[in-house]
Design an enzyme around this catalytic site. Sequence first.
Site, short mmCIF file in Angstrom:
data_model
loop_
_atom_site.label_atom_id
_atom_site.label_comp_id
_atom_site.label_asym_id
_atom_site.label_seq_id
_atom_site.Cartn_x
_atom_site.Cartn_y
_atom_site.Cartn_z
N ASP A 25 0.86 -1.17 0.00
CA ASP A 25 0.00 0.00 0.00
C ASP A 25 0.91 1.23 0.00
O ASP A 25 2.13 1.11 0.18
CB ASP A 25 -0.89 -0.04 1.24
CG ASP A 25 -1.72 1.21 1.41
OD1 ASP A 25 -2.39 1.60 0.44
OD2 ASP A 25 -1.68 1.80 2.50
N ASP A 27 -0.09 5.21 1.20
CA ASP A 27 -0.27 6.13 2.32
C ASP A 27 -0.30 5.37 3.65
O ASP A 27 -1.12 4.46 3.84
CB ASP A 27 -1.57 6.92 2.15
CG ASP A 27 -1.49 7.91 1.01
OD1 ASP A 27 -0.60 8.77 1.04
OD2 ASP A 27 -2.30 7.81 0.07
N THR A 118 -2.67 0.95 -4.35
CA THR A 118 -3.09 2.10 -3.56
C THR A 118 -4.49 2.57 -3.93
O THR A 118 -4.93 2.41 -5.08
CB THR A 118 -2.10 3.27 -3.75
OG1 THR A 118 -2.59 4.43 -3.07
CG2 THR A 118 -1.88 3.60 -5.21
N SER A 119 -5.16 3.17 -2.96
CA SER A 119 -6.49 3.76 -3.20
C SER A 119 -6.39 5.13 -3.83
O SER A 119 -7.42 5.74 -4.13
CB SER A 119 -7.27 3.83 -1.88
OG SER A 119 -7.53 2.54 -1.38
N LYS A 150 -10.52 -1.21 -2.02
CA LYS A 150 -10.37 -1.90 -0.74
C LYS A 150 -11.58 -1.59 0.14
O LYS A 150 -12.09 -0.47 0.12
CB LYS A 150 -9.08 -1.44 -0.04
CG LYS A 150 -7.82 -1.70 -0.86
CD LYS A 150 -6.60 -1.01 -0.22
CE LYS A 150 -5.37 -1.17 -1.10
NZ LYS A 150 -4.19 -0.47 -0.57
N ASP A 175 -1.42 -0.74 6.12
CA ASP A 175 -1.53 -0.03 7.40
C ASP A 175 -2.95 0.17 7.88
O ASP A 175 -3.16 0.57 9.02
CB ASP A 175 -0.87 1.35 7.28
CG ASP A 175 -1.74 2.32 6.49
OD1 ASP A 175 -2.02 3.43 7.00
OD2 ASP A 175 -2.14 1.98 5.37
#
Length: 231
Positions: A25, A27, A118-119, A150, A175
């Site tokens: 991921d 962030d 990643t989002s 996600k 995270d």
Amino acid sequence: MASTNMDFPAPEAPRTLNCRAVLFDMDGTLVDSTPIVEQVWSEFALRYDLDYAEILRTSHGIQAIDTVRRFAPAGADVLALTAELGAMERARTRGIVPLPGAMNLLEVLPGDAIALVTSADRILAELRMDAAGLAMPAIAVTADLITRGKPHPEGYLRAAELLGVQPAEALVFEDAPAGIAAGLAAGIRTVAVGPNTGPLPDGVLHINDYSSVRATVETDATGTQTISIRL
């Protein structure tokens, strides 16, 4: 003089995980962008009279459009609001830093065996990775490349496919609860990173950052790489 026996917790034994690919991921996992994320959502919530505390509690690791869709006023243009939020995020990169040890770990891992999942969209991902001084992996599954964010496993399954590995051969670092759930739903061993993971599912290991993480790579006679990650 009589001795005094004091019980101290035994140091945790190093843990080693073997895999063929590592999926990250961004962030909170590779880069620390928390102050910017919180600032942007605070301003956005104030502008549209939204519940900032609840947004912050539930949005971590989720695609922005999913959070906007959940909290936007009835009848609002979700796509327009998401675009506005994205512009606010892209305008701010000062203060973004890599997590301790992240740069060293990425430099050791083979470039053809890592992926970013990643989002964030591609533009924001590139901006934040660059701001943190981290090289963008050749394989990056960003929000604009998938249809279900996600905690759905689509992103991690896509990354494993692009790297040519089975889910059981990969390792995820995440995270946020939504990301951890996505990694596990994809059938990939998942390591939780940092302080915002929430209660961890059984079998999920935890690290504070990458300061003590070490990686080695071995290649057998067939050219197959095995990555050993020591946590």
